[in-house]
Write an enzyme that holds these catalytic residues in place. Structure first.
Site, PDB file in Angstrom:
ATOM      1  CB  CYS A   7     156.282  75.962  18.975  1.00 57.41           C
ATOM      2  SG  CYS A   7     154.724  75.394  19.957  1.00 57.41           S
ATOM      3  N   GLY A 103     155.878  70.654  20.487  1.00 59.09           N
ATOM      4  CA  GLY A 103     155.278  69.277  20.641  1.00 59.09           C
ATOM      5  C   GLY A 103     154.016  69.152  21.220  1.00 59.09           C
ATOM      6  CE1 TYR A 229     152.313  73.223   4.730  1.00 60.25           C
ATOM      7  CE2 TYR A 229     152.476  73.274   7.062  1.00 60.25           C
ATOM      8  CZ  TYR A 229     152.078  73.737   5.858  1.00 60.25           C
ATOM      9  OH  TYR A 229     151.347  75.069   6.115  1.00 60.25           O
TER      10      TYR A 229
END
Ligand code: SF4
Length: 443
Positions: A7, A103, A229
């Site tokens: 997130c 996380g 990424y």
């Protein structure tokens, strides 16, 4: 079970804190599109608004504008365990404290929690003094957490786990103090970056300054996949530029894994800097032959297989003239399940490409992540149990080559990285059996 999150988090102290939180969340949209939420203190009460979808879908802007507060936290989320509900979205509040984090708290299930955010909330709320609550988190929670917390007295706290798996950065926008998952959005709103939160550190957002306390010495194992990424290319994590890391990944790929090809085609968007690096060292001309439709979402962060397939079909067009009759080297940052890559290879062949070689700017992903990024179980990963030849066959490419772990570390430029999804060596405090984690985290 709903234990995995990846997130973006935001906290703001200052004038129009809620509106600024909303704007920062929009600029973190790439980190999650399933839900968004904001908590603020209004007339001494902790108020939380959240909803499903992108920031603009989940939060009504008019309502947000009317929430007048000088303190706010916010969250954008993707989750991967199917059930996406407003209830499980963040920030999670018990009326006295609200928390949002990025996380996965890997051991939450061992503590009997269905939702790791709830474990975090309970630990923080169990102590009156916020620092004591955060100390408890550092003692009891294992895994990745870059978190922000707000209590009903308006106390704003931010902290990052000792391994620093996920980024967390401090900044100033005008006179407002901000905490955010990435620094690119802070700069985009005209702000200045103060510094990264050090792993193991707790930060308080006071009236007009940050106050710092170190709870644990850092033992960094920052996620290498943030560089490959996830993070925005214009972000810097712990002083290492994401864009430059990606270009170097591409240069390494070009030096050590060159394909004989007429054109190099990046998979947009995160692979573009990798393809630039590849093209530079191999002198293979770049062609932006894959065109992403403007409104497409990132297929990797769509929660179900069916949704992912639909997204892949909708999101790419091919510039036929750029690839027809040519040997193409298709550059991607990573391959997870292989759905996207298989289709892209077939699109290029249908457009007349003579050969399609795939080069990947990361090592093969062979293990799931339990520190905040959703990779599926081993059996769903295309590289698990397959060598490069078998992967090429599976996706229909003429050849496939990846970076090695050593090459990736050298290219990113820092050694204190997590690479568990490539090596199976998890830098967690507690020990776990992979089977135990897989059965807990897999639907
Ligand atoms: S396992 Fe992979 S994705 Fe997860 S934190 Fe480590 S490097 Fe990042």
């Amino acid at each position: 079970m709903k234990l995995r999150e990846h997130c973006g988090v935001v906290a703001v102290r200052g004038k129009d804190a809620v509106e600024l939180t909303y704007e920062l969340l929009k600029l973190h949209q790439h980190r999650g599109q399933e839900s968004a939420g904001v908590s603020a203190v209004i007339d001494g009460r902790l108020v939380t608004v959240k909803g499903l979808g992108t920031v603009e879908e989940a939060l009504n802007y008019e309502e947000i504008r009317n929430l007048e507060s000088t303190v706010a936290i916010g969250h954008v989320r993707y989750s991967t365990t199917g059930r996406t509900t407003v209830e499980d979205s963040q920030p999670l509040s018990n009326g006295s404290v609200a928390v949002a984090f990025n996380g996965t708290i890997t051991n939450a299930y061992r503590e009997g929690y269905r939702l790791d955010t709830l474990f975090l909330l309970d630990l923080i709320a169990s102590e009156k003094d916020p620092i004591a609550g955060v100390r408890k988190v550092f003692e009891r929670a294992d895994g990745a957490y870059s978190a922000v917390a707000l209590n009903s007295s308006g106390r704003l706290t931010a902290f990052r786990d000792p391994k620093g798996f996920r980024p967390l950065v401090l900044g100033k926008i005008g006179d407002d103090l901000v905490v955010a998952s990435e620094d690119g959005p802070i700069r985009q709103l005209g702000g200045d970056v103060v510094r990264d939160v050090i792993p193991g550190e707790v930060v308080f957002l006071e009236e007009d300054h940050f106050a710092f306390t170190s709870v644990k010495p850092p033992e960094s194992a920052t996620c290498s996949f943030e560089y490959i990424y996830f993070a925005r290319a214009d972000s810097t994590i712990d002083g290492y530029s994401v864009y430059e890391a990606r270009v170097r990944l591409g240069e390494m790929l070009g030096r050590n894994h060159r394909a004989e090809a007429d054109v190099a085609v990046p998979v947009p968007d995160s692979s573009v800097p990798i393809a630039i690096g590849y093209s530079r060292v191999t002198a293979t001309p770049l062609e932006y032959a894959l065109v992403r439709s403007y409104h497409s979402l990132r297929s990797f962060i769509m929660p179900t297989h069916d949704k992912r397939i639909t997204m892949i079909e909708e999101k790419f067009g091919v510039v036929v003239r750029a690839v027809s009759g040519k040997r193409v080297v298709l550059i991607d940052d990573s391959i997870v399940r292989g759905n996207t890559m298989k289709r892209l290879v077939s699109y290029l062949r249908n457009a007349g490409a003579k050969e399609v070689h795939v080069r990947v700017g990361s090592p093969p992903i062979r293990y799931p992540c339990y520190m905040g990024i959703d990779f599926p179980s081993r059996r769903e990963l295309i590289a698990y149990g397959r060598d490069e030849g078998a992967i090429a066959k599976e996706i229909g490419a003429d050849s496939v080559e990846y970076l090695t772990v050593e090459e990736m570390i050298e290219a990113i430029g820092r050694k204190d990285l997590c690479h568990a999804c490539f090596t199976g060596k998890y830098p967690l405090r507690l020990s776990y059996k992979l089977e135990e984690l897989e059965s807990t985290f897999t639907r």
